[in-house]
Design a protein around this motif. Structure first.
Motif, PDB file in Angstrom:
ATOM      1  N   THR A 176       0.836  -1.214   0.000  1.00  0.00           N
ATOM      2  CA  THR A 176       0.000   0.000   0.000  1.00  0.00           C
ATOM      3  C   THR A 176       0.863   1.252   0.000  1.00  0.00           C
ATOM      4  OG1 THR A 176      -1.756  -1.175   1.187  1.00  0.00           O
ATOM      5  CG2 THR A 176      -1.821   1.233   1.232  1.00  0.00           C
ATOM      6  N   LYS A 177       1.887   1.283   0.857  1.00  0.00           N
ATOM      7  CA  LYS A 177       2.814   2.428   0.896  1.00  0.00           C
ATOM      8  C   LYS A 177       3.549   2.582  -0.430  1.00  0.00           C
ATOM      9  CE  LYS A 177       3.723   2.205   5.892  1.00  0.00           C
ATOM     10  NZ  LYS A 177       4.757   1.892   6.913  1.00  0.00           N
ATOM     11  N   SER A 178       3.950   1.456  -1.019  1.00  0.00           N
ATOM     12  CA  SER A 178       4.654   1.498  -2.305  1.00  0.00           C
ATOM     13  C   SER A 178       3.781   2.093  -3.395  1.00  0.00           C
ATOM     14  CB  SER A 178       5.097   0.086  -2.706  1.00  0.00           C
ATOM     15  OG  SER A 178       5.989  -0.457  -1.763  1.00  0.00           O
ATOM     16  N   LEU A 179       2.511   1.710  -3.390  1.00  0.00           N
ATOM     17  CA  LEU A 179       1.587   2.241  -4.388  1.00  0.00           C
ATOM     18  C   LEU A 179       1.384   3.744  -4.214  1.00  0.00           C
ATOM     19  CD1 LEU A 179      -1.093  -0.607  -4.499  1.00  0.00           C
ATOM     20  CD2 LEU A 179       0.319   0.174  -6.415  1.00  0.00           C
ATOM     21  N   GLU A 180       1.335   4.201  -2.972  1.00  0.00           N
ATOM     22  CA  GLU A 180       1.147   5.626  -2.699  1.00  0.00           C
ATOM     23  C   GLU A 180       2.323   6.458  -3.204  1.00  0.00           C
ATOM     24  OE1 GLU A 180       0.604   5.633   1.503  1.00  0.00           O
ATOM     25  OE2 GLU A 180      -1.515   5.010   1.410  1.00  0.00           O
ATOM     26  N   LYS A 181       3.532   5.878  -3.175  1.00  0.00           N
ATOM     27  CA  LYS A 181       4.728   6.614  -3.593  1.00  0.00           C
ATOM     28  C   LYS A 181       5.049   6.455  -5.074  1.00  0.00           C
ATOM     29  CE  LYS A 181       6.865   6.188   0.972  1.00  0.00           C
ATOM     30  NZ  LYS A 181       7.940   5.548   1.769  1.00  0.00           N
ATOM     31  N   ALA A 182       4.388   5.526  -5.744  1.00  0.00           N
ATOM     32  CA  ALA A 182       4.679   5.264  -7.158  1.00  0.00           C
ATOM     33  C   ALA A 182       4.409   6.513  -7.985  1.00  0.00           C
ATOM     34  CB  ALA A 182       3.843   4.096  -7.652  1.00  0.00           C
ATOM     35  N   GLN A 183       5.376   6.888  -8.808  1.00  0.00           N
ATOM     36  CA  GLN A 183       5.288   8.160  -9.539  1.00  0.00           C
ATOM     37  C   GLN A 183       4.770   8.022 -10.965  1.00  0.00           C
ATOM     38  OE1 GLN A 183       9.455   9.275  -8.801  1.00  0.00           O
ATOM     39  NE2 GLN A 183       8.697  11.014  -7.614  1.00  0.00           N
ATOM     40  N   THR A 184       4.713   6.788 -11.474  1.00  0.00           N
ATOM     41  CA  THR A 184       4.239   6.598 -12.847  1.00  0.00           C
ATOM     42  C   THR A 184       3.192   5.498 -12.888  1.00  0.00           C
ATOM     43  OG1 THR A 184       5.895   4.919 -13.403  1.00  0.00           O
ATOM     44  CG2 THR A 184       6.529   7.224 -13.725  1.00  0.00           C
ATOM     45  N   GLU A 185       2.405   5.522 -13.951  1.00  0.00           N
ATOM     46  CA  GLU A 185       1.385   4.488 -14.130  1.00  0.00           C
ATOM     47  C   GLU A 185       2.034   3.113 -14.306  1.00  0.00           C
ATOM     48  OE1 GLU A 185      -2.493   3.127 -14.233  1.00  0.00           O
ATOM     49  OE2 GLU A 185      -1.721   5.132 -13.751  1.00  0.00           O
ATOM     50  N   LYS A 186       3.168   3.090 -15.028  1.00  0.00           N
ATOM     51  CA  LYS A 186       3.877   1.834 -15.239  1.00  0.00           C
ATOM     52  C   LYS A 186       4.317   1.222 -13.912  1.00  0.00           C
ATOM     53  CE  LYS A 186       7.759  -0.074 -17.876  1.00  0.00           C
ATOM     54  NZ  LYS A 186       8.872   0.250 -18.810  1.00  0.00           N
ATOM     55  N   LEU A 187       4.804   2.078 -13.018  1.00  0.00           N
ATOM     56  CA  LEU A 187       5.255   1.603 -11.711  1.00  0.00           C
ATOM     57  C   LEU A 187       4.071   1.137 -10.858  1.00  0.00           C
ATOM     58  CD1 LEU A 187       7.709   1.122 -10.010  1.00  0.00           C
ATOM     59  CD2 LEU A 187       7.663   3.497  -9.267  1.00  0.00           C
ATOM     60  N   ARG A 188       2.980   1.881 -10.937  1.00  0.00           N
ATOM     61  CA  ARG A 188       1.782   1.477 -10.177  1.00  0.00           C
ATOM     62  C   ARG A 188       1.276   0.112 -10.661  1.00  0.00           C
ATOM     63  NH1 ARG A 188       1.008   7.040  -9.888  1.00  0.00           N
ATOM     64  NH2 ARG A 188       0.116   7.146 -11.987  1.00  0.00           N
ATOM     65  N   ASN A 189       1.328  -0.105 -11.965  1.00  0.00           N
ATOM     66  CA  ASN A 189       0.895  -1.390 -12.512  1.00  0.00           C
ATOM     67  C   ASN A 189       1.804  -2.523 -12.039  1.00  0.00           C
ATOM     68  OD1 ASN A 189      -1.263  -0.295 -13.895  1.00  0.00           O
ATOM     69  ND2 ASN A 189      -0.123  -0.002 -15.797  1.00  0.00           N
ATOM     70  N   ARG A 190       3.100  -2.235 -11.995  1.00  0.00           N
ATOM     71  CA  ARG A 190       4.055  -3.261 -11.572  1.00  0.00           C
ATOM     72  C   ARG A 190       3.830  -3.639 -10.108  1.00  0.00           C
ATOM     73  NH1 ARG A 190       9.586  -1.401 -13.010  1.00  0.00           N
ATOM     74  NH2 ARG A 190       8.861  -2.048 -15.059  1.00  0.00           N
ATOM     75  N   ILE A 191       3.693  -2.634  -9.258  1.00  0.00           N
ATOM     76  CA  ILE A 191       3.461  -2.908  -7.835  1.00  0.00           C
ATOM     77  C   ILE A 191       2.088  -3.530  -7.641  1.00  0.00           C
ATOM     78  CG2 ILE A 191       3.276  -1.849  -5.544  1.00  0.00           C
ATOM     79  CD1 ILE A 191       5.265   0.305  -6.589  1.00  0.00           C
ATOM     80  N   GLY A 192       1.145  -3.122  -8.503  1.00  0.00           N
ATOM     81  CA  GLY A 192      -0.190  -3.692  -8.438  1.00  0.00           C
ATOM     82  C   GLY A 192      -0.196  -5.198  -8.664  1.00  0.00           C
ATOM     83  N   GLN A 193       0.764  -5.688  -9.443  1.00  0.00           N
ATOM     84  CA  GLN A 193       0.878  -7.132  -9.638  1.00  0.00           C
ATOM     85  C   GLN A 193       1.193  -7.837  -8.315  1.00  0.00           C
ATOM     86  OE1 GLN A 193       0.475  -8.949 -12.614  1.00  0.00           O
ATOM     87  NE2 GLN A 193      -0.336  -7.019 -13.409  1.00  0.00           N
ATOM     88  N   TYR A 194       1.982  -7.163  -7.471  1.00  0.00           N
ATOM     89  CA  TYR A 194       2.291  -7.739  -6.154  1.00  0.00           C
ATOM     90  C   TYR A 194       1.062  -7.688  -5.239  1.00  0.00           C
ATOM     91  CZ  TYR A 194       7.223  -8.088  -7.317  1.00  0.00           C
ATOM     92  OH  TYR A 194       8.407  -8.442  -7.903  1.00  0.00           O
ATOM     93  N   ALA A 195       0.253  -6.655  -5.411  1.00  0.00           N
ATOM     94  CA  ALA A 195      -0.996  -6.589  -4.644  1.00  0.00           C
ATOM     95  C   ALA A 195      -1.906  -7.759  -5.028  1.00  0.00           C
ATOM     96  CB  ALA A 195      -1.695  -5.254  -4.902  1.00  0.00           C
ATOM     97  N   LEU A 196      -1.971  -8.061  -6.311  1.00  0.00           N
ATOM     98  CA  LEU A 196      -2.766  -9.204  -6.766  1.00  0.00           C
ATOM     99  C   LEU A 196      -2.190 -10.515  -6.231  1.00  0.00           C
ATOM    100  CD1 LEU A 196      -3.429  -8.195 -10.488  1.00  0.00           C
ATOM    101  CD2 LEU A 196      -5.097  -8.315  -8.632  1.00  0.00           C
TER     102      LEU A 196
END
Length: 204
Positions: A176-196
């Motif tokens: 959750t913290k990683s997603l909040e700090k993610a600066q690009t959509e690409k990065l949010r998608n990558r971290i989102g894979q870990y959320a899944l």
């Protein structure tokens, strides 16, 4: 394997080809005969009658070319749950290098959420067995997660000693913290894979 290897050498169209075979289960015991020069023997690291390191040493006496048939994330063993084992991985790869292993065949599942870091470290160590594991992990975190690298480090460190259900809540906070700090959509998608992936672990 020798019969096939000799036949390949006799044929001008196949004389540059090799025969690969596994030293595995009932074929794992060192043979009494030497392998032809174009036979590569892959020593399996599981399902053998003798320790695989011993088999590598014995097979070295019978063949000019050696490989390793290894295992990473096997579904019935781990069920995609995360593991660490990075320090022991380096020792293993260094042994392969010292034993003149020229080819590696690793069986693994496609579960990057739990094993992506392991695969990355393994690939780097196969290129350079003396590379520092901590430096490889730093590289993975910085290039993969940018501003979120610190929180993702916390996430990976959760699994350093073993997987347990009680760690899922803390790992979720890291993501959750990683997603909040993610600066690009690409990065949010990558971290989102870990959320899944964490969602999968909760369901499991």
């Amino acid at each position: 394997a020798n019969h096939v290897a000799i036949a390949l050498k006799k044929n001008p169209q196949t004389r540059d080809k090799m025969v690969g075979m596994y030293a595995y289960f009932i074929t794992s015991l060192p043979p009494s005969i030497a392998a032809e020069a174009n036979v590569i023997v892959f020593v399996a690291t599981k399902f053998n009658f003798l320790p695989w390191r011993f088999l590598v040493n014995q097979c070295e006496k019978k063949t000019e070319i050696l490989g390793i048939r290894g295992y990473a994330s096997i579904l019935p063993w781990h069920w995609t749950k995360p593991v660490w084992r990075l320090k022991s991985l380096r020792k293993k790869v260094q042994f392969w290098n010292d034993s003149n292993i020229i080819a590696i065949n690793i069986e693994s599942g496609n579960d990057w959420g739990g094993w992506g870091l392991y695969h990355y470290v393994l690939a780097r160590l196969l290129w350079n067995p003396d590379e520092d594991v901590d430096s490889i992990v730093d590289d993975y975190l910085q290039k993969g997660f940018g501003n979120s690298a610190g929180d993702m480090r916390n996430y990976f460190n959760r699994w350093k000693w073993c997987y347990s259900q009680r760690k899922l809540a803390s790992a979720t906070r890291d993501i959750t913290k990683s997603l909040e700090k993610a600066q690009t959509e690409k990065l949010r998608n990558r971290i989102g894979q870990y959320a899944l992936y964490l969602h999968h672990l909760y369901l499991y």
